[in-house]
Design a protein around this motif. Sequence first.
Motif, short mmCIF file in Angstrom:
data_model
loop_
_atom_site.label_atom_id
_atom_site.label_comp_id
_atom_site.label_asym_id
_atom_site.label_seq_id
_atom_site.Cartn_x
_atom_site.Cartn_y
_atom_site.Cartn_z
N LYS C 60 1.07 -0.73 0.20
CA LYS C 60 0.18 0.33 0.56
C LYS C 60 0.73 1.10 0.10
O LYS C 60 0.72 2.00 -1.20
CB LYS C 60 -0.66 0.25 0.77
CG LYS C 60 -1.88 1.12 1.17
CD LYS C 60 -2.54 0.95 2.01
CE LYS C 60 -2.05 2.13 3.09
NZ LYS C 60 -3.17 2.52 4.57
N GLY C 61 2.42 1.30 0.95
CA GLY C 61 2.40 2.52 1.55
C GLY C 61 2.80 2.55 -0.53
O GLY C 61 3.37 3.95 -0.56
N SER C 64 1.43 3.64 -3.64
CA SER C 64 0.75 4.98 -3.21
C SER C 64 2.00 5.89 -3.79
O SER C 64 1.61 7.17 -4.19
CB SER C 64 -0.16 5.93 -1.99
OG SER C 64 0.55 4.86 -0.83
N THR C 65 2.99 5.79 -2.77
CA THR C 65 4.13 6.76 -3.46
C THR C 65 4.27 6.97 -4.66
O THR C 65 4.45 7.95 -5.19
CB THR C 65 5.48 6.10 -2.49
OG1 THR C 65 4.78 5.89 -0.53
CG2 THR C 65 6.71 6.93 -2.77
N PHE C 66 4.49 5.69 -5.11
CA PHE C 66 4.70 5.85 -7.23
C PHE C 66 3.69 5.81 -7.71
O PHE C 66 4.30 5.88 -9.28
CB PHE C 66 4.97 4.07 -7.09
CG PHE C 66 6.78 4.00 -6.49
CD1 PHE C 66 6.76 3.23 -5.18
CD2 PHE C 66 8.05 4.68 -6.47
CE1 PHE C 66 8.44 3.05 -4.55
CE2 PHE C 66 9.00 4.95 -5.87
CZ PHE C 66 9.31 3.47 -4.45
N MET C 146 -4.47 9.41 0.39
CA MET C 146 -4.10 9.02 -0.91
C MET C 146 -2.89 9.62 -1.85
O MET C 146 -1.34 9.79 -2.07
CB MET C 146 -4.34 8.12 -1.44
CG MET C 146 -5.25 7.30 -1.55
SD MET C 146 -4.37 6.15 -0.66
CE MET C 146 -5.22 5.20 0.18
#
Lengths: 120, 169, 675
Positions: C60-61, C64-66, C146
């Motif tokens: 998830k992390g 959403s970062t990429f 997000m």
Amino acid sequence: MATILTVDDTASMRQMISFTLSSVGHEVIQACDGHEALMLLKGKKVDLVIADINMPNMDGITLVKSLREQADYKFTPILVLTTESRESKRQQGKVAGATGWIVKPFNPEQLLNVVKKVLG
Amino acid sequence: MQTAHALEHKGMPSGAEQFLTFRLHGQDYGITILKIQEIKGWDQVTPIPNSPAYVKGVLNLRGVIVPVIDLRLRFGLPEAERDVFTVIIVANVNGRLAGIVVDAVSDVVNIGAGQLCDVPAYEGQENREFIKGLAQVDGKLLVLLDVDRMVNPDSLDKSAAAAAVAAAR
Amino acid sequence: MAIDMRQFHQTFFEESLEGLAGMETELLRLEKAAANNGHDTVAADPEILNTIFRAAHSIKGGSSTFGFEEVAAFAHVLESRLDALRDGRSRPDRRVINLLLLSVDCLRSLIISARTGKETDKNVIDGVRSQLESLESESRASVAPMMATSQTQTSATAHWHIVFRPHRRLFHTGNDPLRILRELSVLGEIKVQTDLADLPAWAQMDPEECYLAWNIELIGPVSREAIAEVFSWVVDDCTLEITAQPVQSLAPRSITEAVAFMDAHAGTLRVSVPKVDALINTVGELVITQTMLSQLTTNFSFDNLSRLFAGIAQLERNTRELQESVMHIRMLPLSFAFNRLPRLVHDMSQKLEKKVELVIHGEQTEIDKTVIDRLIDPLLHLVRNSLDHGIERPAERVAAGKSETGHIELKACQKGGNVVIEIRDDGRGLAYDRILTKAVERGLLPASAKPSPGEIVEMIFMPGFSTAEAVSDISGRGMGMDVVRNNIRSLGGGVEVSTQKGHGTCFTMRLPLTLAIVDGLSVQVGVHTYILPLVSIVESVRINPEQISRPAGSAELYGLRQEYMPLLRLYELFHVEPRSTDLAQGLLVIVEADGKKAGLYVDDLLGQQQVVIKSLATHYRKVEGISAATILGDGTVAMILDMTGLIRLAHAGGGRAAIPTGAASMTTAVTPTFN
């Protein structure tokens, strides 16, 4: 420039953070969990620690607590990375002694800004 | 003289293009230099079993295995002795390499749209699919070839089949 | 400054897929534990749940970062569910575990879609997602943002008065008031006044405590939020007062992320450090040898000849070591090919209502990456076959005196230049009579034929052959046994089967360690040199003309120790000139392909050598009877022969008349009898 330790169990995050910070001249050390971080810090001095909270073997909160118990790292800025929306995780971080937090997702610019604020 | 329109219909650009010219059995031919990777002298070629006669075999081009086609045989001309002028033109068509054996190479010439002519119908229409067009250069007739068709292995198969059929008749 | 995030995508995709594989393994373990405990729900080992949670959390992390929003959205729902499990707010029963396994599939499909740009089955994924959502017993507090938050900014200049009074222990969190003041100074013009009121005398002062406070005037186009942001980390560790003139106009300014994602290109390789170290060492030695040879040849004199030879010998050693080192780098453990199997067995056994246990041995056996990639599909098909046709239903097993749970055993080991993989089941074995019936039906065998059990079993490798009554959607469609065998063959290996009625079946796959090189025997036919893969060669013999028979027309058979095999004149198959057409002058190389033997007539054997495989098809095309080409020591090209293709050529009448089909390979008593 500064020496920064980034601690995260996901390689892609570590790479991104490392790349971003070294591109402005910092030296970046990578660790994949709290344990490795403590090992790498033995006898070394870093100027800033950026740690993820959710990690195997030793999570970020425990790492922060552990670091704050060491004379060398009593006052070193430590930032925790969190996607947790619950306040409780950030609070836990603060209670453990973290300097502040960065909320994921963040882009390289945001990361650099935060680091700049903390290191000057 | 044909108009640019007719030539574009054949798939040729209307601007000037550069061609490498070479000789085969007394006739001058040209291939666009955009599809030519290099030119090398005659080299030892290992035959490929059960291949058409004009596929002489393969050679080692700095570690890559490249098929070699004898253009004389491809066009149904008598085979010639290899001599010091014999040259292998290594063509690169969309990454596929192939060597073409010709008698000798000449210059690179610029051919503008105005110099190009369409190919008239001729008796037998043999090998017509390989010809892209005709050009007049310094008073000589230059036959411009379509390299893609010449070295396409599928067309090699078809031609082999056609030749087999012809031979069987 | 713009940092291109795409360079991290590849790593993200790979670690996410690995994380999903780990999640799947743990979920299966969880289910097994539940099954063993005899009841549906399970007091799960917290570490399993934590591992599963962390995997989803990381995905998830990262996503959403990429900027992979679809992945992030799904991962978020999954993570919430897993969090509930982790906290004990809900319990992992079988239904939940199955749903989670489905979720793993969905996430995997979303990640691959993000990677390749290929479409996913949106309906299925949405369906699973809503099931996940409806399972949630309690709603999570707030949805994590997000995207970066939007900030409002004043366009008019404001005048702020800030009182910043840190608590004593501010330093202990690594915070520095000076940093905060610096940050404020960036926002606008500041005037700072330090309040020393609480500063004790030097003797009483603890340097680790903060006694100072500040009064700050800030003038600039700054919002209250912006100021509060600066203090956000320390807001609990100080008293803070922000007073200002009223804000005039607000112009919303949103910060949006536009992170483009790109298809990650074909795979990367993870290599262990020792392998790379070995490679570096070997290259180092190669450099030393090269320097030595270079020195020798600079001022060469014939006294140095022996040293030159020694140097060349050393060069050969170095080159060989280098080759081995490099090949090792591309070798991966077979576990990469085996990792999909437990899930497959789990899902299929549920679907078929059978109980099956999968045991894997030797998954650490290493093999070249290119072989692994092409091994996976045949492997899946063979295991599916075992599950579908081999293992019986529990009732049937018990009736046959077997345990309720069927076993499939996967064993891998290295034997010589090959890796051998056995897939063995303790099911009902292959049905000879059914196979024979089908073979006759399909016209593969005449009705009167009496093939041996070994020959019957070989029938399953014929194209289009399937004895399943109803073609189940699991196997019997898409990839047949013939495709499996061709695939393995195209890798330079082979598949064999042995079976025992009522007891089980065993498929044995033989694979070369690597596709890049092959051990070969060079043979001479006329002026031409050909390479025969050593693995196909049984032996070579001088020809005894009396052992040659010509049963039907001109096709020839050779008899060797009660076995008769086709005699192939290589020069005829290839239409080249041999040194002699008199068989007694040359040699017969006995080769084997697909369990069948043949004798290859050549002029001479030149010797064994290892050759590097070079593709013929890259720039030309596939030639029957030739598997690839290689470059010999003298720089010329030689053809590497393909036994199966040669036999096919012979059958097709490449040389003489076609060999009668019954004579493919026959083991007879003393004298052969023919129809």
